[in-house]
Motif scaffolding. Structure first.
Motif, PDB file in Angstrom:
ATOM      1  N   CYS A  83      -6.318  -0.224  -7.621  1.00  0.00           N
ATOM      2  CA  CYS A  83      -5.308   0.460  -6.811  1.00  0.00           C
ATOM      3  C   CYS A  83      -4.559   1.402  -7.744  1.00  0.00           C
ATOM      4  CB  CYS A  83      -4.327  -0.537  -6.199  1.00  0.00           C
ATOM      5  SG  CYS A  83      -2.969   0.301  -5.355  1.00  0.00           S
ATOM      6  N   ARG A  84      -4.584   2.688  -7.417  1.00  0.00           N
ATOM      7  CA  ARG A  84      -3.946   3.665  -8.284  1.00  0.00           C
ATOM      8  C   ARG A  84      -2.478   3.855  -7.961  1.00  0.00           C
ATOM      9  NH1 ARG A  84      -7.619   4.296 -12.334  1.00  0.00           N
ATOM     10  NH2 ARG A  84      -6.492   2.375 -12.484  1.00  0.00           N
ATOM     11  N   CYS A  85      -1.988   3.250  -6.873  1.00  0.00           N
ATOM     12  CA  CYS A  85      -0.615   3.528  -6.443  1.00  0.00           C
ATOM     13  C   CYS A  85       0.373   2.407  -6.724  1.00  0.00           C
ATOM     14  CB  CYS A  85      -0.569   3.808  -4.939  1.00  0.00           C
ATOM     15  SG  CYS A  85      -1.629   5.139  -4.386  1.00  0.00           S
ATOM     16  N   THR A  86       0.054   1.200  -6.314  1.00  0.00           N
ATOM     17  CA  THR A  86       1.120   0.206  -6.134  1.00  0.00           C
ATOM     18  C   THR A  86       1.504  -0.561  -7.382  1.00  0.00           C
ATOM     19  OG1 THR A  86      -0.441  -1.558  -5.614  1.00  0.00           O
ATOM     20  CG2 THR A  86       0.348  -0.226  -3.775  1.00  0.00           C
ATOM     21  N   LEU A 136       0.842  -1.200   0.000  1.00  0.00           N
ATOM     22  CA  LEU A 136       0.000   0.000   0.000  1.00  0.00           C
ATOM     23  C   LEU A 136       0.875   1.246   0.000  1.00  0.00           C
ATOM     24  CD1 LEU A 136      -1.284   0.834   3.540  1.00  0.00           C
ATOM     25  CD2 LEU A 136       0.035  -1.237   3.135  1.00  0.00           C
ATOM     26  N   GLN A 137       0.321   2.287  -0.618  1.00  0.00           N
ATOM     27  CA  GLN A 137       0.983   3.591  -0.532  1.00  0.00           C
ATOM     28  C   GLN A 137       0.014   4.577   0.107  1.00  0.00           C
ATOM     29  OE1 GLN A 137       2.926   4.634  -4.270  1.00  0.00           O
ATOM     30  NE2 GLN A 137       3.610   2.525  -4.516  1.00  0.00           N
ATOM     31  N   CYS A 138      -0.977   5.046  -0.649  1.00  0.00           N
ATOM     32  CA  CYS A 138      -1.937   5.967  -0.015  1.00  0.00           C
ATOM     33  C   CYS A 138      -2.903   5.216   0.892  1.00  0.00           C
ATOM     34  CB  CYS A 138      -2.710   6.750  -1.066  1.00  0.00           C
ATOM     35  SG  CYS A 138      -4.025   5.807  -1.857  1.00  0.00           S
ATOM     36  N   GLY A 139      -3.121   3.941   0.615  1.00  0.00           N
ATOM     37  CA  GLY A 139      -3.974   3.132   1.483  1.00  0.00           C
ATOM     38  C   GLY A 139      -5.460   3.221   1.199  1.00  0.00           C
ATOM     39  N   PHE A 140      -5.817   3.934   0.137  1.00  0.00           N
ATOM     40  CA  PHE A 140      -7.249   4.115  -0.098  1.00  0.00           C
ATOM     41  C   PHE A 140      -7.940   2.800  -0.462  1.00  0.00           C
ATOM     42  CE2 PHE A 140     -11.228   5.472  -1.711  1.00  0.00           C
ATOM     43  CZ  PHE A 140     -11.516   6.569  -0.938  1.00  0.00           C
ATOM     44  N   CYS A 141      -7.254   2.000  -1.265  1.00  0.00           N
ATOM     45  CA  CYS A 141      -7.854   0.750  -1.732  1.00  0.00           C
ATOM     46  C   CYS A 141      -7.713  -0.371  -0.720  1.00  0.00           C
ATOM     47  CB  CYS A 141      -7.156   0.315  -3.022  1.00  0.00           C
ATOM     48  SG  CYS A 141      -5.414  -0.119  -2.750  1.00  0.00           S
TER      49      CYS A 141
HETATM   50  S1  FES Z   1      -2.477   2.238  -2.215  1.00  0.00           S
HETATM   51 FE1  FES Z   1      -3.247   4.008  -3.127  1.00  0.00          FE
HETATM   52  S2  FES Z   1      -4.920   3.231  -4.258  1.00  0.00           S
HETATM   53 FE2  FES Z   1      -3.970   1.453  -3.585  1.00  0.00          FE
END
Ligand code: FES
Ligand code: FES
Lengths: 165, 272
Positions: free
Chosen positions: A142-145, A105-110
């Protein structure tokens, strides 16, 4: 027949993470909003509100489901589990710790939704392989990982890598 | 992204549900799993006055073999049918196709009959019903009727259902001996709407090909062995697809030709 009128609030009772909870909801209130706004359980995230992103995924009666595609009035008497249930008194559970270790995870939203899908999958198919894990993750955005960290974390706790199960 | 206000009804019996349908007509919508309907309601593409939730009706939760078909009750989820132990034996096409229907998390709620009632041109189950020549068993307070696949889906997200009718079961014919089937689709992400979905069922004489995602309703063609490229090309053109935000009509024709060829070969190689 249970008939609940529009525009009126109706009491809904169910179990959330093993605890009996209740609150009032109009029929149109999404379960995801009921969890967050009525019960103050903010662990469950809301992204798209039309079933595409998976952020709102929870467990209901032993299935991983989208809480944005359910109305609060529909879960009367059901048993719900959300991400708040995962950590143990000692800290992160195995899957959560693996997510941390592998930068899942990065932002953790998902993350709450992904954790709940993987938790359900692990209960049903503890030996799921990478292809199956990726198939289940296709229900999440997931938009980050780039997903690889999430897959690695899952493989750590599912059976096939270390043959633990 | 919140639905408009609606009354929520949870009938205790099918009879109660049908009585409410008869009374409310167009203003009511049946909700089983809600995996398409709730999304449409959140986007206010659907604004029913009454939502009739049939998910709890035990009489609709059955999977049976009757009259040469697998009868799937309106309460049966896609995940339940997929997990039904006899599925691969009695109708392998459904076992091949169901993993492509939505995602793990939506199959857990989404029903087989709900997907048919929703009748999205890119969805897999209407394609399966058309390809296998199945039908739906429909009830209302006035009585019941059986509607063949080709008469049931009349256009994009449009079915032959009257306002007071609901599907109580879908019937997929059992696989015949000495046949084989295959299914494949292309989507932007596994489980998303199919850009092109192709299924095939064949025997020693020929193969029936079905395509979803191109036209407003599934397209089906019967071809005899050996299947020539020209026949596949004619079929691809006959579907009359249009350009949209996901793909051009030309790309879709190319997919029909290529995936069509792949599933036809797969069926051919799997035949006894
Ligand atoms: S960690 Fe940012 S959307 Fe998955
Ligand atoms: S918020 Fe429920 S799937 Fe996106």
């Amino acid at each position: 027949m249970r008939y609940l009128e529009a525009g009126k609030r109706h009491t809904v009772r169910f179990t959330l993470n093993g605890r009996a909870v209740e609150g009032d909801a109009e029929p149109r209130l999404l379960l995801s909003d009921f969890l967050r706004q009525t019960l103050g359980a903010f662990g469950t995230h809301v992204g798209c509100e039309h079933g595409s992103c998976g952020a709102c995924t929870i467990q209901m009666d032993g299935k991983a489901v989208r809480s944005c595609l359910l109305y609060a009035v529909q879960v009367e008497g059901k048993a719900l589990t959300t991400v708040e249930n995962l950590a143990t008194p000692d800290g992160l559970n195995e899957l959560q710790a693996a997510m941390q270790k592998h930068h899942g995870l990065q932002c953790g939203f998902c993350t709450p939704g992904i954790l709940m899908s993987l938790t359900q999958l692990r209960e049903e198919e503890p030996n799921a392989d990478e292809a199956r894990i990726r198939d289940v993750l296709s229900g999440h955005i997931c938009r980050c990982t780039g997903y690889d960290g999430i897959v690695k974390a899952a493989l750590d706790v599912f059976g096939d890598v270390f043959g633990k199960n | 992204m919140k639905p408009a206000a609606f009354d929520y009804a949870q009938p205790d019996t099918l009879g109660e549900a049908l009585a409410l349908m008869a009374k409310k007509g167009e203003a009511a919508r049946i909700c089983a799993g809600g995996q398409s309907l709730a999304a449409m309601m959140n986007m206010r593409l659907a604004t029913p006055e009454v939502l009739i939730d049939i998910a709890g009706l035990a009489e609709l939760q059955t999977i049976d073999i009757a009259n040469g078909a697998i009868e799937v009750g309106a309460g049966v989820t896609q995940a339940e049918l997929l997990a039904w132990p006899k599925l691969a034996e009695f109708q392998p096409l459904l076992a091949q196709l169901l993993p492509w229907v939505g995602h793990y998390q939506t199959r857990a709620r989404g029903t087989v009959c709900g997907s048919l009632a929703h009748s999205d041109p890119s969805s897999e189950l209407p394609l399966a019903l058309a390809l296998l020549g199945g039908d739906v068993f429909v009830r209302s307070q006035r009585g019941h009727r059986i509607i063949n696949a080709e008469d049931f889906q009349v256009g994009m997200m449009a079915t032959a259902l009257e306002a007071d009718e609901m599907i109580v079961a879908a019937r997929f014919p059992l696989a015949r001996p000495a046949t084989a089937s295959a299914f494949e689709e292309v989507a932007q992400r596994h489980g998303d709407f199919a850009i092109v979905a192709v299924g095939a069922v064949g025997n020693k004489d020929g193969v029936r090909l079905g395509v979803g995602g191109v036209a407003d309703t599934p397209g089906v063609v019967d071809l005899t062995w050996p299947v020539a490229d020209a026949a596949l090309n004619d079929f691809a053109w006959s579907l009359g697809g249009a350009d949209d935000q996901h793909a051009t009509a030309r790309y879709r024709r190319e997919l029909v030709r290529r995936i069509g060829r792949r599933v036809i070969d797969e069926v051919h190689n799997a035949l006894p």
